[in-house]
Write an enzyme that holds these catalytic residues in place. Structure first.
Site, PDB file in Angstrom:
ATOM      1  N   CYS A  92       0.631  -1.798  -0.215  1.00 53.56           N
ATOM      2  CA  CYS A  92       0.110  -0.005  -0.314  1.00 53.56           C
ATOM      3  C   CYS A  92       0.862   1.258   0.022  1.00 53.56           C
ATOM      4  O   CYS A  92       1.965   1.349   0.311  1.00 53.56           O
ATOM      5  CB  CYS A  92      -0.480   0.514   1.344  1.00 53.56           C
ATOM      6  SG  CYS A  92      -2.128  -1.153   1.059  1.00 53.56           S
ATOM      7  N   ARG A  94       3.293   0.625  -5.149  1.00 54.36           N
ATOM      8  CA  ARG A  94       3.157  -0.250  -3.876  1.00 54.36           C
ATOM      9  C   ARG A  94       1.630  -0.726  -3.820  1.00 54.36           C
ATOM     10  O   ARG A  94       1.749  -1.600  -2.985  1.00 54.36           O
ATOM     11  CB  ARG A  94       2.901   0.501  -2.495  1.00 54.36           C
ATOM     12  CG  ARG A  94       3.845   1.606  -2.595  1.00 54.36           C
ATOM     13  CD  ARG A  94       4.243   2.659  -2.249  1.00 54.36           C
ATOM     14  NE  ARG A  94       4.532   1.731  -0.383  1.00 54.36           N
ATOM     15  CZ  ARG A  94       5.347   1.220  -0.012  1.00 54.36           C
ATOM     16  NH1 ARG A  94       6.662   1.377  -0.910  1.00 54.36           N
ATOM     17  NH2 ARG A  94       5.524   0.701   1.249  1.00 54.36           N
ATOM     18  N   TRP A  98      -2.711  -2.551  -1.388  1.00 56.27           N
ATOM     19  CA  TRP A  98      -2.245  -4.097  -1.800  1.00 56.27           C
ATOM     20  C   TRP A  98      -3.326  -4.662  -0.633  1.00 56.27           C
ATOM     21  O   TRP A  98      -2.913  -4.429   0.149  1.00 56.27           O
ATOM     22  CB  TRP A  98      -1.373  -4.170  -1.735  1.00 56.27           C
ATOM     23  CG  TRP A  98      -0.805  -5.485  -2.458  1.00 56.27           C
ATOM     24  CD1 TRP A  98      -0.891  -5.653  -3.730  1.00 56.27           C
ATOM     25  CD2 TRP A  98      -0.060  -6.701  -1.926  1.00 56.27           C
ATOM     26  NE1 TRP A  98      -0.186  -7.376  -4.075  1.00 56.27           N
ATOM     27  CE2 TRP A  98       0.052  -7.789  -3.171  1.00 56.27           C
ATOM     28  CE3 TRP A  98      -0.359  -6.814  -0.213  1.00 56.27           C
ATOM     29  CZ2 TRP A  98       0.504  -8.817  -2.220  1.00 56.27           C
ATOM     30  CZ3 TRP A  98      -0.013  -8.243   0.128  1.00 56.27           C
ATOM     31  CH2 TRP A  98       0.777  -9.606  -0.338  1.00 56.27           C
ATOM     32  N   ASN A 132      -0.667   1.634   5.906  1.00 53.67           N
ATOM     33  CA  ASN A 132       0.115   0.634   5.353  1.00 53.67           C
ATOM     34  C   ASN A 132       0.720  -0.246   6.535  1.00 53.67           C
ATOM     35  O   ASN A 132       1.436   0.657   6.596  1.00 53.67           O
ATOM     36  CB  ASN A 132       1.125   1.394   4.610  1.00 53.67           C
ATOM     37  CG  ASN A 132       2.262   1.021   3.375  1.00 53.67           C
ATOM     38  OD1 ASN A 132       3.222   0.804   3.373  1.00 53.67           O
ATOM     39  ND2 ASN A 132       2.167  -0.999   4.062  1.00 53.67           N
ATOM     40  N   GLY A 133       0.056  -1.979   6.055  1.00 61.08           N
ATOM     41  CA  GLY A 133       1.185  -2.579   7.013  1.00 61.08           C
ATOM     42  C   GLY A 133       0.373  -3.831   7.580  1.00 61.08           C
ATOM     43  O   GLY A 133      -0.782  -3.443   6.932  1.00 61.08           O
ATOM     44  N   GLU A 181      15.081 -17.289 -13.209  1.00 61.95           N
ATOM     45  CA  GLU A 181      14.861 -15.564 -13.189  1.00 61.95           C
ATOM     46  C   GLU A 181      13.899 -15.287 -14.467  1.00 61.95           C
ATOM     47  O   GLU A 181      12.438 -14.509 -14.347  1.00 61.95           O
ATOM     48  CB  GLU A 181      15.101 -14.431 -13.564  1.00 61.95           C
ATOM     49  CG  GLU A 181      15.785 -13.121 -13.607  1.00 61.95           C
ATOM     50  CD  GLU A 181      14.361 -12.533 -12.271  1.00 61.95           C
ATOM     51  OE1 GLU A 181      14.268 -13.664 -11.418  1.00 61.95           O
ATOM     52  OE2 GLU A 181      14.470 -11.254 -12.561  1.00 61.95           O
ATOM     53  N   LYS A 210       9.783 -14.087 -14.375  1.00 63.95           N
ATOM     54  CA  LYS A 210       9.451 -13.317 -15.159  1.00 63.95           C
ATOM     55  C   LYS A 210       7.939 -12.783 -16.107  1.00 63.95           C
ATOM     56  O   LYS A 210       7.120 -12.637 -16.239  1.00 63.95           O
ATOM     57  CB  LYS A 210      10.358 -12.891 -16.229  1.00 63.95           C
ATOM     58  CG  LYS A 210      11.409 -11.611 -15.950  1.00 63.95           C
ATOM     59  CD  LYS A 210      11.284  -9.974 -15.407  1.00 63.95           C
ATOM     60  CE  LYS A 210      11.220 -10.192 -13.432  1.00 63.95           C
ATOM     61  NZ  LYS A 210      12.198  -9.892 -12.763  1.00 63.95           N
ATOM     62  N   GLU A 249       5.123 -13.656 -13.835  1.00 61.26           N
ATOM     63  CA  GLU A 249       4.630 -12.858 -12.901  1.00 61.26           C
ATOM     64  C   GLU A 249       3.301 -11.308 -13.800  1.00 61.26           C
ATOM     65  O   GLU A 249       2.560 -10.634 -14.170  1.00 61.26           O
ATOM     66  CB  GLU A 249       5.250 -11.994 -11.612  1.00 61.26           C
ATOM     67  CG  GLU A 249       6.419 -10.849 -12.222  1.00 61.26           C
ATOM     68  CD  GLU A 249       7.375 -10.870 -11.569  1.00 61.26           C
ATOM     69  OE1 GLU A 249       7.194 -10.553 -10.841  1.00 61.26           O
ATOM     70  OE2 GLU A 249       8.850 -10.469 -12.518  1.00 61.26           O
ATOM     71  N   HIS A 290      14.721 -36.491 -14.163  1.00 63.07           N
ATOM     72  CA  HIS A 290      14.216 -36.763 -12.528  1.00 63.07           C
ATOM     73  C   HIS A 290      12.750 -36.717 -12.402  1.00 63.07           C
ATOM     74  O   HIS A 290      12.301 -36.936 -11.590  1.00 63.07           O
ATOM     75  CB  HIS A 290      15.142 -36.125 -11.253  1.00 63.07           C
ATOM     76  CG  HIS A 290      16.542 -36.292 -11.292  1.00 63.07           C
ATOM     77  ND1 HIS A 290      17.006 -37.909 -11.654  1.00 63.07           N
ATOM     78  CD2 HIS A 290      17.624 -35.958 -12.554  1.00 63.07           C
ATOM     79  CE1 HIS A 290      18.502 -37.916 -11.644  1.00 63.07           C
ATOM     80  NE2 HIS A 290      19.214 -36.957 -12.005  1.00 63.07           N
ATOM     81  N   LYS A 323       5.227  -3.370  -6.203  1.00 65.54           N
ATOM     82  CA  LYS A 323       6.735  -3.088  -6.159  1.00 65.54           C
ATOM     83  C   LYS A 323       7.399  -3.761  -4.721  1.00 65.54           C
ATOM     84  O   LYS A 323       8.776  -4.163  -4.882  1.00 65.54           O
ATOM     85  CB  LYS A 323       7.179  -1.934  -6.843  1.00 65.54           C
ATOM     86  CG  LYS A 323       8.130  -1.682  -6.754  1.00 65.54           C
ATOM     87  CD  LYS A 323       8.733  -2.435  -8.463  1.00 65.54           C
ATOM     88  CE  LYS A 323      10.530  -2.434  -8.914  1.00 65.54           C
ATOM     89  NZ  LYS A 323      10.820  -3.681 -10.180  1.00 65.54           N
TER      90      LYS A 323
HETATM   91  C1  F6R Z   1      10.328  -9.871  -9.659  1.00 66.70           C
HETATM   92  C2  F6R Z   1      10.226  -8.942  -8.658  1.00 66.70           C
HETATM   93  C3  F6R Z   1      10.287  -9.787  -6.690  1.00 66.70           C
HETATM   94  C4  F6R Z   1      11.170  -8.866  -5.782  1.00 66.70           C
HETATM   95  C5  F6R Z   1      10.873  -9.202  -4.248  1.00 66.70           C
HETATM   96  C6  F6R Z   1      11.968  -8.279  -3.344  1.00 66.70           C
HETATM   97  O1  F6R Z   1       9.658  -9.339 -10.811  1.00 66.70           O
HETATM   98  O2  F6R Z   1       9.893  -7.403  -9.092  1.00 66.70           O
HETATM   99  O3  F6R Z   1      10.047 -10.371  -7.113  1.00 66.70           O
HETATM  100  O4  F6R Z   1      12.344  -9.248  -6.549  1.00 66.70           O
HETATM  101  O5  F6R Z   1       9.755  -9.063  -4.667  1.00 66.70           O
HETATM  102  O6  F6R Z   1      11.787  -7.016  -3.843  1.00 66.70           O
HETATM  103  P1  F6R Z   1      12.993  -6.610  -3.577  1.00 66.70           P
HETATM  104  O7  F6R Z   1      14.428  -6.808  -4.060  1.00 66.70           O
HETATM  105  O8  F6R Z   1      13.096  -5.012  -3.850  1.00 66.70           O
HETATM  106  O9  F6R Z   1      13.761  -6.762  -2.440  1.00 66.70           O
END
Ligand code: F6R
Length: 614
Positions: free
Chosen positions: A2, A27, A74, A100-101, A487, A491, A494, A510, A609
């Site tokens: 949030c 956020r 969020w 927020n929290g 990774e 990508k 998500e 396996h 994010k």
């Molecule tokens: C995926 C992504 C998340 C962050 C994760 C950690 O694209 O962005 O998996 O990598 O939430 O976030 P940080 O790096 O901000 O601690």
């Protein structure tokens, strides 16, 4: 997660709040709301959906008032809908709160409040908090600030809050524990936000509230900063921030994610600048130099992170073990914090985080510090909680990353890990002088190779047109390219919502090979050097079961190219640096598929994010 925002001053609050909320949408963006206060009353609007839906809802209204609070959500407690959106109002309609929290003990408090005649409209923990404050205020005949303070002392969990009393629109009270909260101060005008970007156009004088602090903001009066626990008055430490707002515009790109993918040749140079001193053959890392002996004498290193930062950590494990010959453990922050980890005094724990605000990584940091470890941070966001609370650290300098899917921060994190490994390896002579020089020279030109790799975009767009409707993808890599496969899969899932799994290629037989049929595309990282012959065998196993191969190979490749259905050619480099190249087509593939599917690439569903809840 949030985002919260607030304004108290002499300007109209509405434009400041609505524009600020748009900047905080990274956020959370499942619902939003706003409350504007005037003498004797307030206007409150909230709605499910993004901030522009809120803006549409209230565009025809003229909202006047110089005090206001706003929120972009969020969801944690209660589904995203109009009722669960913030701000929340107390039963008497007198107190209005954004939060927020997470209030972990909200249920026990709710029961007490229900027993005392309170009713609840929403399913949120925030509505419980605003009513707890009201209950304590009325029962003990307290001022709002004292009621807020005492209530917060009853709370278990994390919060950043802003609260206004209907009959006192000239005052906002804010408080923080765990979740981020910044205050912009322009003489006696106050801007509240989860990060300083929403108000940096108005002031660059910023106070980062610390955990356990609250501030009483009164219009045209000095700031009153206090400790929540004992009400002791504190001296505010105000910092001057320099932020280049141009860096947070999309420019010619449709989405921030694409812009950030394309920025990587430049961001990598920014990460290397002043650190890779190529003419002297030296590496200089500011936050490292004062502590280099700790690293040079390290018996082992633990790296902790979440999501993409965890994948960078796995790449760091390969690099540090190979070049610096130090055993490395990589932990998910969310597991590390609860597993009673074996951490001794002076052990090195590296925490990696783009945002520097991830709740699990922060908890891991605190635990490591409590156990006496030396905690080294690799962060992107300047001034973030992790950056401010590690023993030492280094910024990635990738610039603001707005797209929820992390791209340029990932490659910047890898660069830092390579620099650390080279610096330690050279000192310990675990790498030959010749190979050290070769890797440094290659690193110096790696940005040009990334620019060349970006040219694969057109071809990847065509591949995406073929596969954007499939339900499953598999990603395979070996050695240092195994975390790249993880990774790439992350990508894709998500932002396109296609199920994708990453595996070490040899693990297929396996179990996962049972998934292979003619419908499943398998992305294989098959660049030359170590394990090339082995991965050819793995590709053959998949072809024998009619799987479709999308191979990432080096220019000039023949063997894999003959087997694969689609071939993406990338420049050759040393294994140790190859993730910087091989991740680029995977980022582009995820982007192009999500784009063709019509998804909101920058704001995928259910995500945010900064993950400031555990
Ligand atoms: C995926 C992504 C998340 C962050 C994760 C950690 O694209 O962005 O998996 O990598 O939430 O976030 P940080 O790096 O901000 O601690």
């Amino acid at each position: 997660m949030c985002g919260i925002i607030g304004y108290l001053g002499n300007k109209e609050a509405y434009p400041i709040l609505i524009n600020g909320l748009k900047k905080l949408e990274y956020r959370g963006y499942d619902s939003s709301g706003i409350a504007i206060f005037y003498q004797g009353g307030y206007s409150l609007y909230k709605t499910k959906g993004k901030v522009n839906q809120l803006e549409k809802k209230i565009s025809s209204l003229k909202l006047h008032g110089t005090t206001g609070i706003g929120h972009t959500r969020w969801a944690t407690h209660g589904i995203p809908n109009d009722i669960n959106a913030h701000p929340h109002v107390s039963n008497s309609q007198e107190l209005i709160l954004i939060h927020n929290g997470i209030i972990e003990n909200y249920y026990a408090i709710k029961i007490i409040l229900l027993d005392n005649g309170f009713t609840f409209k929403s399913k949120t923990d925030t509505e419980v908090l605003v009513n707890l404050i009201e209950y304590i205020k009325k029962k003990n005949k307290l001022s709002l600030e004292e009621a807020v303070r005492i209530s917060l002392n009853e709370i278990i969990g994390a919060y950043s809050i802003a609260i206004v009393e209907k009959s006192h629109p000239e005052r906002i009270i804010i408080a923080k524990l765990g979740s981020p909260l910044t205050l912009g101060i322009n003489k006696k005008e106050f801007f509240i936000a989860s990060d300083p970007i929403p108000f940096i156009n108005y002031t660059n004088n910023v106070l980062y509230l610390k955990d356990g602090e609250m501030a009483i903001l009164n219009k045209n009066k000095e700031l009153d900063l206090r400790k929540i626990r004992n009400n002791h008055k504190l001296n505010p430490i105000i910092k001057e921030l320099q932020i280049n707002l141009k860096k947070i515009e999309k420019g010619e790109y449709k989405y921030f994610m694409l812009k950030e993918i394309y920025e990587q040749p430049k961001t990598i140079l920014d990460t290397l600048r002043g650190r890779l001193l190529i003419t002297d053959g030296l590496i200089y890392i500011d936050g490292f130099e004062l502590n280099k002996d700790i690293f040079f004498n390290a018996k082992c290193i633990t790296i902790v992170g979440c999501g993409t930062s965890w994948h960078a950590s796995l790449i760091g494990e390969y690099i540090l073990e190979n070049i610096a010959r130090i055993p490395v453990e990589v932990e998910y922050a969310s597991e590390f914090r609860y597993k009673n980890p074996i951490v001794k005094k002076k052990d090195i724990i590296i925490v990696i985080s783009q945002s520097g605000e991830t709740a699990d990584t922060i908890a891991a940091l605190k635990l490591a510090k409590k156990k006496g470890a030396f905690v080294f941070g690799i962060c992107n966001v300047v001034g973030s909680y992790i950056a401010r609370n590690v023993d030492a650290g280094v910024y990635t300098h990738a610039g603001p990353e707005i797209g929820v899917a992390s791209t340029k921060a990932f490659t910047a994190q890898i660069i830092i890990l390579i620099l650390l490994a080279l610096k330690i390896g050279k000192h310990k002579s675990t790498i030959t002088d010749d190979f050290y020089k070769k890797l440094c020279t290659e690193l110096n030109y790696i940005s040009d190779k990334i620019s060349l790799t970006l040219k694969t975009d057109k071809y990847i767009k065509n591949i995406s047109k073929i596969y954007h409707k499939v339900n499953n993808f598999i990603y395979l890599g070996r050695g240092i390219n195994f975390p790249v496969a993880l990774e790439g899969a992350l990508k894709l899932k998500e932002i396109s919502y296609i199920h994708a799994e990453g595996y070490p290629a040899a693990e297929m037989k396996h179990g996962p090979i049972a998934l292979i049929d003619e419908k499943i595309p398998v992305v294989v990282l098959a660049t030359k050097k170590k394990l090339y012959e082995k991965i050819i065998v793995n590709i053959q196993e998949i072809k024998a079961r009619n799987g479709k191969i999308i191979a990432i190979v080096n220019e000039g490749d023949i063997q894999v190219s003959m087997l694969a259905d689609h071939v993406i050619y990338v420049p050759e480099t040393y294994d140790e640096l190859s993730p910087l190249i091989t991740i680029i087509p995977l980022q582009l593939l995820a982007y192009q598929i999500a784009f063709i599917r019509g998804e909101n690439v920058d704001q995928p569903r259910n995500l945010a994010k900064s993950v400031t809840v555990e």
